[in-house]
Enzyme design. Structure first.
Site, PDB file in Angstrom:
ATOM      1  N   ASP A 103      -2.049  -0.182   6.518  1.00  0.00           N
ATOM      2  CA  ASP A 103      -0.930  -0.986   6.041  1.00  0.00           C
ATOM      3  C   ASP A 103      -1.432  -2.421   5.955  1.00  0.00           C
ATOM      4  OD1 ASP A 103       1.367  -2.356   5.506  1.00  0.00           O
ATOM      5  OD2 ASP A 103       2.504  -1.598   7.227  1.00  0.00           O
ATOM      6  N   LYS A 116       4.043 -11.470   1.269  1.00  0.00           N
ATOM      7  CA  LYS A 116       3.678 -12.632   2.075  1.00  0.00           C
ATOM      8  C   LYS A 116       2.594 -13.472   1.411  1.00  0.00           C
ATOM      9  CE  LYS A 116       4.777  -9.594   4.545  1.00  0.00           C
ATOM     10  NZ  LYS A 116       5.818  -8.547   4.554  1.00  0.00           N
ATOM     11  N   TRP A 149       5.607  -2.163  13.500  1.00  0.00           N
ATOM     12  CA  TRP A 149       6.722  -2.627  12.677  1.00  0.00           C
ATOM     13  C   TRP A 149       7.834  -1.572  12.751  1.00  0.00           C
ATOM     14  CZ3 TRP A 149       7.425  -1.380   6.971  1.00  0.00           C
ATOM     15  CH2 TRP A 149       8.482  -2.131   6.417  1.00  0.00           C
TER      16      TRP A 149
END
Ligand code: PLA
Length: 477
Positions: A287, A323, A206
């Site tokens: 993460d 999300k 990311w």
């Protein structure tokens, strides 16, 4: 890498401290804070002679009247160059400016319904209604570490309800500003108190990871992760790079649904990674931004984290509810640090508070209250898992539809990675020239590395995307 040098120089490593006194914490907080203070001090010293030369006469004071030349001078910020847009969020900026009715935003990872609309989960609406109806709720500050109940429930969600680490009180969890804030707080904590300042991140990863950790005061290096030739995991490269990392180095791992590649290790590969990392005392920093989004199962997606906790070793986990609960803009996340003993965990927490207090004081109350309301209510929780599974399934069905559409068009190339990859994104393999073409000619917006958000796609838009990919691939081989 320039960033690495800056980070190391600025850091001037000092020995870690676990003392919790205010002064020891200040003296040990090198890195970012120090750098900023030094820059400020330099600025003040540099500018003092100039001020002196202007004020020889004690009556000669600065008068910012509208006619003074200072008033008409350039802005004090006139030297600034325009910064580029963020590589991911900037895609949405460009998309918003496009007047075309057929435009499609597959840039940022944000879930859309089949109708292309953002989705507020039904359980979130119910929880919010409960919160509004409860007149006893007030808007007082939360503690520095956030909502206690939310923190407990978040740790249970990622580590498992029966986690021995939780039962033994070896886990400290602090509510943070979504996944990004959790990573940043964890990064700054490590930069202050951990003996190794290098963090290894996967290549690619990311785009915000290197920035978050560099500014936290860590030195960023990469380990091999993705093999463009196979469009799969470069497992050998990963083992070699982690195998040659210095003992104790921090390793950033995507808990599931690796962004941007959609390629995850198998459980057997995770087990090998775990053994290697533990044998070299590498510190895992997970993460977890997509728990439940990869497979549709919250437990299955947490499996890699739980394997590392089950061996009794230490690790950090950054969680996000952006999300999986669709709480993007509420900025709800958590940082958990699993320690060897309850005593260490409580001292770690005391130091986390010293990281958070000067950064944003305490986190916001609303989003965490929504999450806690859902997680503690059996019915809401069950309903959430069903809604989450429906989102994951819709994404998986988009993969199949896109794959079928490309096959139907006879688009050159092997597109099976579209159905093999997992999570929100497909790493298409399209190059930046092809991406630019698709944006220009088809008004399809995506990041220049060829990543598309499958969650932004619908049955209605698949043919348009397939046409665009077909044209891009056949025009620019
Ligand atoms: N970690 C990973 C791996 C992510 O992909 C993202 C979000 C985050 C952390 C942070 O999310 P949060 O702070 O909103 O909880 N990545 C997105 C959005 C979905 C972004 O770039 O900010 C993406 O499109 O890659």
């Amino acid at each position: 890498m320039r960033q690495q040098n800056t980070s190391l120089e600025a850091h001037g490593f000092e020995s870690p401290t676990t003392e919790s006194s205010f002064s020891s914490s200040i003296s040990s907080s090198s890195s970012a804070t120090d750098r900023r203070l030094k820059a400020l001090a330099r600025h003040l010293v540099d500018s003092s002679p100039v001020m002196d030369s202007h004020s020889q006469n004690p009556n000669d004071t600065v008068s910012p009247s509208p006619t003074s030349s200072a008033f008409h001078a350039d802005s004090v910020f006139a030297h600034l160059v325009r910064a580029p847009e963020d590589p991911i969020l900037g895609v949405t900026v460009a998309y918003n400016k496009d007047p075309s009715p057929i435009k499609l935003n597959l840039g940022v990872g944000a879930y859309r319904t089949e109708e292309g609309k953002p989705l507020v989960l039904n359980v979130v609406r119910q929880a919010e209604q409960q919160l509004v109806n409860d007149r006893s709720r007030v808007k007082e500050y939360l503690p520095i570490v956030g909502l206690a109940e939310y923190n407990k429930l978040s740790a249970k969600l990622i580590l498992g309800a029966d986690s021995p680490a939780i039962q033994e009180n070896r886990v400290t969890t602090v509510q943070c500003l979504s996944g990004t804030g959790s990573l940043r707080v964890g990064g700054e904590f490590l930069a202050r108190h951990y003996h190794q300042l290098t963090i290894y991140i996967p290549l690619p990863t990311w785009g915000n990871h290197p920035k978050v950790f560099t500014l936290a005061g860590l030195s960023v290096k990469t380990y091999r992760y993705y093999d463009p030739a196979t469009r799969g995991l470069d497992f050998q490269g990963l083992l070699e790079d982690l195998g040659s990392a210095p003992s104790g180095a921090i390793v950033l791992l995507h808990a599931c649904a690796h962004n941007p590649t959609g390629v995850d290790p198998t459980i057997q590969q995770w087990e090998q990674i775990r053994q290697l990392m533990r044998s070299k005392a590498l510190l895992p920093f997970f993460d977890s931004a997509y728990q439940g989004f990869a497979s549709g199962s919250l437990d299955a997606d947490a499996q890699p984290v739980r394997m590392f906790v089950a061996d009794g070793g230490e690790c950090l986990v950054a969680q996000s509810y952006a999300k999986n609960m669709g709480l993007y803009g509420e900025r709800v996340g958590a940082l958990s640090i699993v320690c060897k003993s309850a005593d260490v965990a409580s001292r770690v927490e005391s130091q986390l508070k010293l990281v958070i207090r000067p950064m944003y004081s305490s986190p916001p109350i609303h989003g965490a209250s929504i999450v806690a309301t859902i997680l503690k209510d059996r019915n809401l929780y069950t309903e959430w898992t069903i809604e989450l599974k429906a989102m994951a399934d819709r994404i998986i069905s988009m993969r199949q539809q896109l794959f079928d559409a490309l096959r139907a068009r006879g688009t050159p190339g092997d597109w099976s990675h579209i159905i093999k990859q997992i999570g929100m994104f497909t790493f298409t393999g399209l190059n930046s020239e092809q991406v630019a073409f698709m944006t220009r000619e088809y008004h399809i917006y995506m990041t220049s590395d060829g990543r598309i958000s499958m969650a932004g796609l619908s049955s209605r838009t698949v043919p348009h995307l397939a046409d665009a990919i077909h044209a891009a691939v056949t025009s620019f081989a």
